[in-house]
Design a protein around this motif. Structure first.
Motif, PDB file in Angstrom:
ATOM      1  N   PHE A 351     -29.260  -1.855 -32.639  1.00  0.00           N
ATOM      2  CA  PHE A 351     -29.149  -1.608 -31.206  1.00  0.00           C
ATOM      3  C   PHE A 351     -27.907  -2.301 -30.656  1.00  0.00           C
ATOM      4  CE2 PHE A 351     -33.985  -1.181 -31.076  1.00  0.00           C
ATOM      5  CZ  PHE A 351     -33.907   0.191 -31.073  1.00  0.00           C
ATOM      6  N   LEU A 352     -27.324  -1.681 -29.648  1.00  0.00           N
ATOM      7  CA  LEU A 352     -26.196  -2.244 -28.913  1.00  0.00           C
ATOM      8  C   LEU A 352     -26.627  -2.399 -27.460  1.00  0.00           C
ATOM      9  CD1 LEU A 352     -23.183  -3.102 -28.873  1.00  0.00           C
ATOM     10  CD2 LEU A 352     -22.643  -0.708 -28.297  1.00  0.00           C
ATOM     11  N   LEU A 353     -26.655  -3.657 -26.970  1.00  0.00           N
ATOM     12  CA  LEU A 353     -27.077  -3.942 -25.599  1.00  0.00           C
ATOM     13  C   LEU A 353     -25.872  -4.083 -24.688  1.00  0.00           C
ATOM     14  CD1 LEU A 353     -29.875  -6.607 -26.268  1.00  0.00           C
ATOM     15  CD2 LEU A 353     -30.050  -4.109 -26.292  1.00  0.00           C
ATOM     16  N   HIS A 354     -25.930  -3.482 -23.503  1.00  0.00           N
ATOM     17  CA  HIS A 354     -24.859  -3.530 -22.508  1.00  0.00           C
ATOM     18  C   HIS A 354     -25.293  -4.446 -21.362  1.00  0.00           C
ATOM     19  CE1 HIS A 354     -22.594   0.086 -24.059  1.00  0.00           C
ATOM     20  NE2 HIS A 354     -23.774   0.265 -24.635  1.00  0.00           N
ATOM     21  N   TYR A 355     -24.427  -5.407 -20.993  1.00  0.00           N
ATOM     22  CA  TYR A 355     -24.750  -6.375 -19.939  1.00  0.00           C
ATOM     23  C   TYR A 355     -23.905  -6.132 -18.692  1.00  0.00           C
ATOM     24  CZ  TYR A 355     -27.296  -8.832 -23.605  1.00  0.00           C
ATOM     25  OH  TYR A 355     -28.175  -9.153 -24.608  1.00  0.00           O
ATOM     26  N   HIS A 356     -24.303  -6.767 -17.594  1.00  0.00           N
ATOM     27  CA  HIS A 356     -23.673  -6.507 -16.300  1.00  0.00           C
ATOM     28  C   HIS A 356     -22.220  -6.969 -16.250  1.00  0.00           C
ATOM     29  CE1 HIS A 356     -24.442 -10.781 -15.745  1.00  0.00           C
ATOM     30  NE2 HIS A 356     -23.708 -10.759 -14.660  1.00  0.00           N
ATOM     31  N   ASN A 357     -21.829  -7.927 -17.100  1.00  0.00           N
ATOM     32  CA  ASN A 357     -20.458  -8.439 -17.105  1.00  0.00           C
ATOM     33  C   ASN A 357     -19.605  -7.771 -18.178  1.00  0.00           C
ATOM     34  OD1 ASN A 357     -21.709  -9.492 -19.308  1.00  0.00           O
ATOM     35  ND2 ASN A 357     -21.241 -11.651 -18.868  1.00  0.00           N
ATOM     36  N   ASN A 358     -20.037  -6.573 -18.617  1.00  0.00           N
ATOM     37  CA  ASN A 358     -19.349  -5.776 -19.639  1.00  0.00           C
ATOM     38  C   ASN A 358     -19.417  -6.403 -21.035  1.00  0.00           C
ATOM     39  OD1 ASN A 358     -18.543  -3.764 -17.788  1.00  0.00           O
ATOM     40  ND2 ASN A 358     -16.767  -4.996 -17.163  1.00  0.00           N
ATOM     41  N   GLU A 359     -20.220  -7.433 -21.196  1.00  0.00           N
ATOM     42  CA  GLU A 359     -20.442  -8.002 -22.525  1.00  0.00           C
ATOM     43  C   GLU A 359     -21.351  -7.070 -23.326  1.00  0.00           C
ATOM     44  OE1 GLU A 359     -19.349 -10.798 -24.017  1.00  0.00           O
ATOM     45  OE2 GLU A 359     -18.094 -11.452 -22.338  1.00  0.00           O
ATOM     46  N   MET A 396     -27.423 -10.165 -17.451  1.00  0.00           N
ATOM     47  CA  MET A 396     -28.411  -9.150 -17.108  1.00  0.00           C
ATOM     48  C   MET A 396     -28.158  -7.892 -17.925  1.00  0.00           C
ATOM     49  SD  MET A 396     -29.456  -7.777 -13.320  1.00  0.00           S
ATOM     50  CE  MET A 396     -27.835  -7.101 -12.952  1.00  0.00           C
ATOM     51  N   VAL A 397     -29.135  -7.478 -18.706  1.00  0.00           N
ATOM     52  CA  VAL A 397     -28.984  -6.282 -19.523  1.00  0.00           C
ATOM     53  C   VAL A 397     -29.172  -5.049 -18.638  1.00  0.00           C
ATOM     54  CG1 VAL A 397     -31.428  -6.304 -20.219  1.00  0.00           C
ATOM     55  CG2 VAL A 397     -29.740  -5.108 -21.623  1.00  0.00           C
ATOM     56  N   LEU A 398     -28.282  -4.069 -18.816  1.00  0.00           N
ATOM     57  CA  LEU A 398     -28.291  -2.865 -17.987  1.00  0.00           C
ATOM     58  C   LEU A 398     -28.652  -1.602 -18.757  1.00  0.00           C
ATOM     59  CD1 LEU A 398     -25.056  -3.375 -15.848  1.00  0.00           C
ATOM     60  CD2 LEU A 398     -27.410  -3.974 -15.251  1.00  0.00           C
ATOM     61  N   ALA A 399     -28.316  -1.565 -20.048  1.00  0.00           N
ATOM     62  CA  ALA A 399     -28.533  -0.344 -20.834  1.00  0.00           C
ATOM     63  C   ALA A 399     -28.513  -0.699 -22.315  1.00  0.00           C
ATOM     64  CB  ALA A 399     -27.463   0.698 -20.513  1.00  0.00           C
ATOM     65  N   PHE A 400     -28.914   0.265 -23.130  1.00  0.00           N
ATOM     66  CA  PHE A 400     -28.841   0.068 -24.572  1.00  0.00           C
ATOM     67  C   PHE A 400     -28.693   1.411 -25.279  1.00  0.00           C
ATOM     68  CE2 PHE A 400     -33.245   1.022 -23.963  1.00  0.00           C
ATOM     69  CZ  PHE A 400     -33.723   1.539 -25.163  1.00  0.00           C
ATOM     70  N   GLU A 401     -28.257   1.354 -26.523  1.00  0.00           N
ATOM     71  CA  GLU A 401     -28.144   2.520 -27.393  1.00  0.00           C
ATOM     72  C   GLU A 401     -28.290   2.023 -28.824  1.00  0.00           C
ATOM     73  OE1 GLU A 401     -24.093   4.154 -27.457  1.00  0.00           O
ATOM     74  OE2 GLU A 401     -23.512   2.374 -26.297  1.00  0.00           O
TER      75      GLU A 401
END
Length: 435
Positions: A351-359, A396-401
């Motif tokens: 999984f790849l997690l996307h955070y609010h600060n583009n991390e 803060m996590v916003l999305a994942f794929e």
């Protein structure tokens, strides 16, 4: 272009049957009354029994029940809306409509809206989820001596279109019946996550309760006794939030003031029934999935003859330290011919997690929730539920794929090279927050 002097249409130009068909398509009581003022001929058409029958159907009136009520009322005393001078022009259906309109004065729009929704719900449940249909309790009745719970509800809640929708719904169905404390086929869906089973059932009027979360008061109408998950209507909140929050259906995380807004009650309920009827919630063994398979926080991909669906929700019942989400992933074998064999076994996940600060961050491992499931022609479905949450550092996590590695056949007897299934990019339902 000059307008013709003879622009009005006489009621004698067309056959009466055609005019009745036209009047039957008038959308409201007001429209029929206005047309009845045009001429004596149109007044006669506006009093035609077929026209009022169509209006009753359009208003979704329970004609049989309301006809009995109208007869009882007229037998006791002539109703105020019919006097001796006008009684002759009141056809049977016009009398029923007049009695219904008088009985539900102020609630007719809510009646039509919610009865249309409950009829659709019953039709869907009859075809797809018989246990849920059997659990729906009879309604409370309406404003009669034996229906005190309705009056109590009116006393608890303030008057608004949303609360009128709420009260009419209990007139039609008094929640779900239960023979035990736990009801496995809750109307508002179920899920299982790490051995915890949540079923969100519709509470009867006697089980409704008002709870306070700081400055917000909620009327709880759906509840799970095992997970303490719930749905509630905001009946009181800070003045700054009244316009966009009062009488909305929400799920709020205790102590944190983070919440998910489901909209005003009538919009929420009719929208949810529409989702059920359109197949947006899967049903297995009489249990409705709480996770919708379409919408802003769900996504689907198809590869190698396998459909992968991911859906997410905010966990209002979890710790307030940070935002927690549940996600459900479903694998469905659509075409064994494209797959090249009759089965495939899951090997690993990334999984790849996307955070609010583009991390970004990577996570993964062997199997899913400790299992290595096989999907096959005999068992084409597999679904699992898990969690993810914000980092304790504050990200803060916003999305994942992600990617799922599969083996044709099985891990012990592979029938071809490994392949990957895409977990499509899916945004999380980040909650709002009262500050």
């Amino acid at each position: 272009m000059q307008r013709s002097e003879n622009w009005t249409v006489s009621a004698t130009v067309l056959p009466t049957e055609v005019w009745v068909m036209i009047f039957e398509r008038l959308p409201s009581l007001q429209a029929i009354c206005e047309c009845g003022k045009v001429s004596r001929g149109w007044r006669a058409l506006a009093s035609n029994d077929a026209v009022w029958s169509a209006l009753l159907r359009h208003a979704c009136v329970d004609i049989e029940a309301e006809a009995k009520f109208a007869q009882r009322q007229e037998a006791d005393s002539p109703p105020p809306y019919i006097d001796q001078n006008t009684a002759s022009c009141f056809s049977r259906n016009k009398r029923i409509y007049a009695a219904w309109h008088q009985r539900y004065r102020g609630f007719t729009e809510s009646y039509t809206r919610m009865r249309r929704a409950t009829l659709r719900l019953e039709s869907w449940a009859r075809a797809n989820c018989e246990p849920l249909l059997q659990s729906l309790a009879p309604g409370l009745g309406w404003m009669e001596r034996e229906t005190m719970p309705v009056r109590e509800l009116l006393g608890v809640t303030s008057d608004s279109s949303a609360m009128r929708d709420f009260i009419i719904l209990y007139h039609l169905h008094d929640g779900q019946r239960r023979r035990q404390r736990y009801l496995p086929h809750g109307l508002f869906g179920s899920y299982e996550c790490y051995g915890e089973f949540c079923s969100l059932s519709w509470l009867s009027s006697r089980m409704l309760q008002v709870i306070s979360m700081g400055k917000v008061r909620l009327l709880i109408f759906a509840w799970c006794h095992t997970s303490r998950n719930y749905l509630g209507i905001v009946i009181d909140c800070p003045a700054a939030h009244t316009n966009h929050l009062l009488h909305h259906v929400i799920q709020m995380q205790p102590q944190s003031y983070r919440f998910v807004d489901r909209g005003r009650f009538g919009d929420f309920f009719t929208g949810y029934v529409d989702e059920l009827a359109s197949g947006a919630h899967a049903v297995h063994d009489g249990i409705v999935s709480m996770f919708p398979n379409r919408g802003p926080h769900a996504n689907t991909s198809v590869s190698h003859g396998i459909r992968t669906t991911v859906s997410t929700m905010f966990c209002a019942d979890e710790t307030p330290r940070f935002r927690v989400y549940r996600y459900e992933i479903t694998f469905e074998l659509l075409n064994p011919t494209i797959l090249g064999c009759s089965s495939a076994q899951l090997k690993s996940r990334k999984f790849l997690l996307h955070y609010h600060n583009n991390e970004l961050s990577h996570t993964g491992g062997a199997g899913v929730v400790g299992q290595f499931p096989i999907i096959s022609s005999d068992q084409p479905f597999y679904r699992y539920c898990s969690r993810l949450h914000d980092e304790e550092t504050g990200m803060m996590v916003l999305a994942f794929e992600g990617l799922i590695t599969m083996v044709p056949g099985s891990l012990d007897s592979p029938q071809g090279p490994e392949f990957t299934l895409s977990i499509p990019y899916t945004e999380l339902p980040v909650p709002l927050e009262i500050v």
